[in-house]
Scaffold this motif. Structure first.
Motif, mmCIF file in Angstrom:
data_model
loop_
_atom_site.group_PDB
_atom_site.id
_atom_site.type_symbol
_atom_site.label_atom_id
_atom_site.label_comp_id
_atom_site.label_asym_id
_atom_site.label_seq_id
_atom_site.Cartn_x
_atom_site.Cartn_y
_atom_site.Cartn_z
ATOM 1 N N LEU A 1 7.513 -102.265 21.443
ATOM 2 C CA LEU A 1 8.920 -101.880 21.448
ATOM 3 C C LEU A 1 9.164 -101.039 22.690
ATOM 4 O O LEU A 1 8.412 -100.092 22.965
ATOM 5 C CB LEU A 1 9.227 -101.060 20.184
ATOM 6 C CG LEU A 1 10.697 -100.811 19.888
ATOM 7 C CD1 LEU A 1 11.425 -102.109 19.558
ATOM 8 C CD2 LEU A 1 10.840 -99.835 18.715
ATOM 9 N N LYS A 2 10.195 -101.437 23.444
ATOM 10 C CA LYS A 2 10.577 -100.659 24.628
ATOM 11 C C LYS A 2 11.783 -99.813 24.249
ATOM 12 O O LYS A 2 12.806 -100.355 23.835
ATOM 13 C CB LYS A 2 10.927 -101.616 25.763
ATOM 14 C CG LYS A 2 11.357 -100.948 27.043
ATOM 15 C CD LYS A 2 11.720 -102.016 28.077
ATOM 16 C CE LYS A 2 12.081 -101.402 29.399
ATOM 17 N NZ LYS A 2 12.414 -102.441 30.386
ATOM 18 N N LEU A 3 11.655 -98.502 24.363
ATOM 19 C CA LEU A 3 12.729 -97.581 23.985
ATOM 20 C C LEU A 3 13.209 -96.849 25.226
ATOM 21 O O LEU A 3 12.388 -96.416 26.045
ATOM 22 C CB LEU A 3 12.191 -96.561 22.971
ATOM 23 C CG LEU A 3 11.812 -97.154 21.619
ATOM 24 C CD1 LEU A 3 10.618 -96.434 21.025
ATOM 25 C CD2 LEU A 3 13.005 -97.105 20.674
ATOM 26 N N THR B 1 13.515 -112.227 13.818
ATOM 27 C CA THR B 1 12.106 -112.073 14.204
ATOM 28 C C THR B 1 11.997 -112.425 15.674
ATOM 29 O O THR B 1 12.765 -113.233 16.198
ATOM 30 C CB THR B 1 11.150 -112.989 13.406
ATOM 31 O OG1 THR B 1 11.364 -114.304 13.822
ATOM 32 C CG2 THR B 1 11.324 -112.834 11.920
ATOM 33 N N LEU B 2 11.055 -111.763 16.322
ATOM 34 C CA LEU B 2 10.926 -111.969 17.751
ATOM 35 C C LEU B 2 10.542 -113.401 18.077
ATOM 36 O O LEU B 2 10.873 -113.905 19.131
ATOM 37 C CB LEU B 2 9.885 -110.999 18.319
ATOM 38 C CG LEU B 2 9.884 -110.943 19.836
ATOM 39 C CD1 LEU B 2 11.176 -110.317 20.332
ATOM 40 C CD2 LEU B 2 8.698 -110.187 20.341
ATOM 41 N N VAL C 1 7.250 -109.099 15.602
ATOM 42 C CA VAL C 1 8.161 -107.950 15.537
ATOM 43 C C VAL C 1 9.405 -108.409 14.797
ATOM 44 O O VAL C 1 9.972 -109.448 15.125
ATOM 45 C CB VAL C 1 8.580 -107.444 16.936
ATOM 46 C CG1 VAL C 1 9.406 -106.166 16.810
ATOM 47 C CG2 VAL C 1 7.380 -107.206 17.825
ATOM 48 N N THR C 2 9.804 -107.647 13.801
ATOM 49 C CA THR C 2 10.985 -107.990 13.016
ATOM 50 C C THR C 2 11.972 -106.837 13.093
ATOM 51 O O THR C 2 11.566 -105.677 13.039
ATOM 52 C CB THR C 2 10.593 -108.192 11.535
ATOM 53 O OG1 THR C 2 9.482 -109.069 11.485
ATOM 54 C CG2 THR C 2 11.730 -108.796 10.749
ATOM 55 N N LEU D 1 15.451 -100.786 12.458
ATOM 56 C CA LEU D 1 14.050 -100.561 12.118
ATOM 57 C C LEU D 1 13.275 -101.774 12.620
ATOM 58 O O LEU D 1 13.639 -102.913 12.315
ATOM 59 C CB LEU D 1 13.874 -100.413 10.605
ATOM 60 C CG LEU D 1 12.488 -99.935 10.179
ATOM 61 C CD1 LEU D 1 12.286 -98.462 10.531
ATOM 62 C CD2 LEU D 1 12.281 -100.126 8.677
ATOM 63 N N TYR D 2 12.269 -101.521 13.411
ATOM 64 C CA TYR D 2 11.447 -102.597 13.976
ATOM 65 C C TYR D 2 10.079 -102.559 13.299
ATOM 66 O O TYR D 2 9.428 -101.514 13.298
ATOM 67 C CB TYR D 2 11.289 -102.401 15.489
ATOM 68 C CG TYR D 2 12.620 -102.425 16.208
ATOM 69 C CD1 TYR D 2 13.150 -103.618 16.693
ATOM 70 C CD2 TYR D 2 13.371 -101.266 16.350
ATOM 71 C CE1 TYR D 2 14.387 -103.652 17.328
ATOM 72 C CE2 TYR D 2 14.605 -101.284 16.984
ATOM 73 C CZ TYR D 2 15.107 -102.480 17.462
ATOM 74 O OH TYR D 2 16.331 -102.503 18.082
ATOM 75 N N SER D 3 9.687 -103.677 12.744
ATOM 76 C CA SER D 3 8.361 -103.755 12.121
ATOM 77 C C SER D 3 7.430 -104.486 13.070
ATOM 78 O O SER D 3 7.626 -105.672 13.352
ATOM 79 C CB SER D 3 8.428 -104.533 10.807
ATOM 80 O OG SER D 3 9.053 -103.751 9.837
ATOM 81 N N LEU D 4 6.436 -103.775 13.545
ATOM 82 C CA LEU D 4 5.445 -104.356 14.447
ATOM 83 C C LEU D 4 4.211 -104.675 13.601
ATOM 84 O O LEU D 4 3.670 -103.781 12.944
ATOM 85 C CB LEU D 4 5.057 -103.356 15.538
ATOM 86 C CG LEU D 4 5.997 -103.123 16.728
ATOM 87 C CD1 LEU D 4 7.375 -102.682 16.285
ATOM 88 C CD2 LEU D 4 5.415 -102.095 17.689
#
Ligand code: GLA
Length: 381
Positions: free
Chosen positions: A159-161, A5-6, A28-29, A44-47
């Motif tokens: 999220l920075k992509l 987790t962030l 964010v997880t 997979l990022y959960s916001l």
């Protein structure tokens, strides 16, 4: 499986002063989303924002996999079409939830000329039997692994992509460096910020290709959704869905959404444009041409009360009502996505701009910045 987790990263992130992290639930997880055939792992990022609204995003294709928003009773449903697994996205997807590029939408015959040099792109689409380039080609930005960095700034999860598209990739000129930021605001706005730079002149037209169903994905068609578009003209197309170069007023046609209309009301109208698209699959010229963020569209779904507003800096929006969905894609809840069970509102420059002198230019040059943003904002009434 990685599961970070962030919050545990906060101490090392200069972007996140400890004081801005309140005791609410924004987070964010990161978990694994499986491996590609070449062994690389997708995440997979959960916001989750402070209201409990949740967006699941994978760095494969920068795809929004799930987006939970409240209905008028506060009940959360997933309002985007998609799959549960990486394998299904790799196997077959009509761009569910992805960032498309380098050029979102169509380029006639897959050819364009910049500064006297002609480039040939893959012709991966043939509406009406006429070949064109669609959504970046065979391996567009929807099918590549982006690098990703979770963020939590002012209690807003993001999220920075990043993706570096090589000179010659899919036939396009120039090394193009792209950064996309996704933010899930505490005003229930999902914000997309695009930035790109190049070392050779190249067309760039990035968009987000989420299919929305505000009843919840897999819960039937979108024909009862009520749409408003802040646009008094379209760019009419030929049988190959390539713009003719003319602008057509919407007044008095099935394309007039300047006042709210359900999508189903006129979708089967006898109209050549509608015939070419098999329904709505056209670019509207937004009334706002300032390059500043403005409301472009709103969609209201009467049974759930959900409303989605689309704000953008872009001059156009492709409204596509899922005409090509035919039940062959089985979605997250195990139900097939039949004809017109999702709608896309793809903010963009106009289709085939590289071959259309009357359209705003999409050519990005070295030293210049491609910088634009779009917001999908959710509420219920
Ligand atoms: C876009 C196009 C449609 C279709 C879909 C993907 O929205 O405008 O014609 O190709 O993508 O199926």
């Amino acid at each position: 499986m990685k599961n970070t987790t962030l919050r545990s990263l906060i101490a090392v992130s200069s972007l996140v002063p400890a004081t801005t992290v309140a005791a609410d639930t924004a987070s964010v997880t990161q978990t694994s989303f499986g491996r590609l055939r070449d062994g690389r792992e997708a995440s997979l990022y959960s916001l989750v924002n402070a209201n409990g609204m949740k967006a699941d995003v994978t760095n494969y294709g920068a795809i929004i996999v799930r987006l939970f928003t409240p209905d008028r009773a506060g009940r959360m449903d997933d309002v985007v079409l998609g799959y549960n697994t990486l394998e299904e996205y790799v196997a077959a997807t009509p761009y569910f939830g992805a960032i498309v590029g380098r050029y979102g939408n169509r380029i006639a015959k897959g050819k364009f000329t910049v500064d006297g040099q002609t480039y040939s792109l893959a012709t991966n689409n043939d509406p009406g039997g006429l070949l064109c380039h669609l959504h970046g080609g065979r391996v567009g930005f929807d099918k590549v692994l982006w690098s990703a960095e979770p963020l939590l700034v002012d209690n807003t999860p993001g999220l920075k992509l990043r993706y570096s598209s090589k000179d010659g990739e899919e036939g396009y000129p120039g090394n193009l460096d792209i950064t996309v930021h996704y933010w899930l605001g505490n005003d229930n706005a999902f914000k997309i910020e695009y930035l790109a730079t190049t070392d050779k002149a190249t067309p760039v037209n990035l968009t987000q290709h989420s299919y929305f169903n505000l009843k919840g994905e897999g819960r039937g068609d979108i024909l009862g959704h009520v749409l408003t578009l802040k646009a008094s003209r379209t760019t009419p197309v030929d049988a190959g869905l390539i713009p003719t170069g003319k602008f057509a007023p919407v007044a008095g046609t099935p394309f007039d959404f300047t006042t709210p209309h359900s999508i189903g009301e006129r979708v089967n109208a006898k109209d050549d444009q509608m015939k070419f698209g098999g329904g709505y699959d056209h670019n509207w010229v937004l009334d706002n041409q300032t390059g500043q963020l403005a409301l472009a569209a709103s969609v209201f779904e009467p049974s759930s009360g959900r409303t989605m507003e689309v704000w953008t800096q872009e001059p156009g929006i492709q409204f596509y009502c899922g005409n090509f969905l035919d039940g062959s894609n089985v979605g997250k809840s195990g139900r097939p996505y039949h004809h017109r069970t999702g709608l896309c509102l793809e903010t963009q420059h106009y289709p085939d701009s590289p071959n259309q002198p009357n359209f705003p230019s999409t050519v990005l040059r070295p030293g210049a910045k491609y910088q634009t943003s779009t917001i999908y904002k959710f509420s219920a009434k």
